[in-house]
Structures are given as structure tokens and as C-alpha cells.
Design an enzyme around this catalytic site. Structure first.
Site, PDB file in Angstrom:
ATOM      1  N   SER A  77       0.913  -1.006   0.315  1.00 48.49           N
ATOM      2  CA  SER A  77       0.341   0.082  -0.439  1.00 48.49           C
ATOM      3  C   SER A  77       0.924   1.147  -0.439  1.00 48.49           C
ATOM      4  O   SER A  77       1.848   1.182   0.477  1.00 48.49           O
ATOM      5  CB  SER A  77      -1.078   0.023   1.371  1.00 48.49           C
TER       6      SER A  77
ATOM      7  N   TYR B 148      -1.991   0.539  10.402  1.00 45.12           N
ATOM      8  CA  TYR B 148      -1.915   0.042   9.414  1.00 45.12           C
ATOM      9  C   TYR B 148      -0.878  -0.180   8.511  1.00 45.12           C
ATOM     10  O   TYR B 148       0.031  -0.396   7.910  1.00 45.12           O
ATOM     11  CB  TYR B 148      -3.476   0.304   8.262  1.00 45.12           C
TER      12      TYR B 148
END
Length: 255
Positions: A140, A153
Site C-alpha cells: 500500500s 495500518y
């Protein structure tokens, strides 16, 4: 020639399911893994009806014993050529000061240890292919830059990024490519909804005013392109964002 085989984790929805469809269309036998067996069974039925070769295998990538059993199951196939480490996800958007450590642990388990477990278990087979194997990590842009409320995250995706970066160094000289695809804002059916624990309003707000976020199909097309380059070509790191997103915290939103 034997059929080339691609394993996709987290294939029950979103990017994983879209990648399974596109790799199947590119000529791969696809092995679909996920915890939700009914979802991957339905996808296998869809793909086989279209004439593709697909297999479903229920798997929790955080369970090392189960991952090792899956690796043994793959011994029944003539080759394992591609591993797409796609299983992952986010929980919560709380600041570091008040975040739930249990959420951080869950995200670390799936985004980091899940990638580690499956990669370690399948690497011996990936090293055996005539044309060389491919380990692909779906990380990501969170793994490259942080933002408020994203600490857990971001930390987990940094871990996934470092696995790919380190593994590439360690396998240098061997016939195994290590590819990292780092998507930015992708609108899927479940990612934001899971992150905000089913709160539809919070999930929808992530994409409010953004004309065209990436789709799961956009990312799957990128993955398939990277995997299908000639064996000597390695796409080390490819960041893919929608045009409206310049960084993790700068997004153009139409009023």
C-alpha cells in the site's frame, strides 16, 4: 508445456478476486485461498464455467500450521510459479494515543506475518520453476508514507514493504523475482467498511467527492501486467494511485 500456476491469497473479494480473474484470463491455473470458502468456491465455479482452471482452498494465512498444510497440498501440482500475497486489511483509524493494541496485532498478523508464512512455505516450490518464480506483495502507499489515524495500518504495511525489499536482496542471483505493488486509494466493497467496523457513513466518507478512485480491476490489471513481464524483468516497486490522489493526505475532492 505444463500449465503455470498462480496462488492468490485473500481471493474471496476485491483485489484478490479481480486478480484471480485476470490471471486466469492470462493463462494461469489459479489457486484461490481465503477464509471464506463459500466465496472462493463461487469464484471457482465462475472461472471454470468460462473454461479456466481454478481451485479453491480455505486458508487463514495467520495460521502457520494451516499454511504448511497448504504448501503440502500444492505438491500435487506440477509447478507453483507465482505467489500473490494479497491477504490484508485495516482496522480502525484511531490516533496512536488511543488505538487498540489488539487492532494493531491483528493487522500485523495478517499484513506482515501472513505474507511471511505463505512466502516461506511456498518459496521452495517457487525456486524450482523452469522460468523462475515470482513473489508478489500487494502492499500500500501506506507502507511508504504515514498519515494521521493510520498508525497501525501504516506500521503493518511498512512491514510488508520491508519483507519485499529484503527478500529481493536475499534472493539476488536466484531465479525468483520479488515484486511489490503499492496501491493508493482503491474503492472496493469491503476495505473501508471493514476498517470502520461496518459503519457505512464513515466508509463512504473516504471516497466522498473523489471522482474516480482506483477499482479492484485497476490494481489487478497492474498485478497481471507485472507478473507477465519476461522472466528477466523485475518490477521492484510500482505505486499506483488515482489521478485525484497526489499523496496519502492530498486528494482532490469535487464539491
Amino acid at each position: 508445456m505444463s500449465t503455470r500456476t498462480a496462488v492468490i491469497t485473500g481471493a474471496s473479494s476485491g483485489i484478490g478476486a479481480a486478480t484471480a480473474r485476470q490471471l486466469a484470463a492470462a493463462g494461469y491455473r489459479v489457486i484461490l485461498t481465503a477464509r471464506r470458502k463459500d466465496r472462493i468456491d463461487a469464484l471457482v465455479e465462475e472461472l471454470t464455467a468460462e473454461g479456466y482452471e481454478a481451485v479453491a482452498y480455505e486458508l487463514d494465512v495467520t495460521d502457520r500450521t494451516a499454511v504448511d498444510a497448504f504448501a503440502a497440498f500444492l505438491d500435487t501440482f506440477d509447478s507453483v510459479d507465482v505467489l500473490v500475497n494479497n491477504a490484508g486489511g485495516a482496522l480502525g483509524a484511531d490516533p496512536v494515543a488511543t488505538a487498540d493494541p489488539a487492532d494493531w496485532r491483528t493487522m500485523y498478523d495478517v499484513n506482515v506475518l501472513g505474507v511471511l508464512h505463505v512466502t516461506q512455505a511456498l518459496l521452495p516450490r517457487l525456486r524450482q520453476g523452469d522460468e523462475g518464480g515470482t513473489v508478489l506483495v500487494v502492499s500500500s502507499t501506506a507502507g511508504l508514507a504515514t498519515y494521521e489515524g493510520g498508525g497501525g495500518y501504516v506500521a503493518a504495511k511498512h512491514g510488508a514493504h520491508v519483507i519485499a525489499e529484503t527478500l529481493r536482496l536475499e534472493l539476488c542471483g536466484e531465479p525468483v523475482r520479488v515484486i511489490e505493488i503499492a496501491p493508493g486509494m482503491v474503492r472496493t466493497d469491503e476495505f473501508a467498511l471493514t476498517r470502520f467496523r461496518g459503519d457505512q457513513n464513515k466508509a463512504a466518507a473516504v471516497y466522498t467527492g473523489v471522482a474516480e478512485p482506483l477499482t479492484a480491476e485497476d490494481v489487478a490489471e497492474t498485478i497481471t501486467w507485472a507478473v507477465t513481464r519476461p522472466p528477466h524483468v523485475n518490477i521492484d516497486l510500482l505505486v499506483v494511485r488515482p489521478r485525484a490522489q497526489a499523496s496519502n493526505y492530498k486528494v482532490h475532492r469535487e464539491r
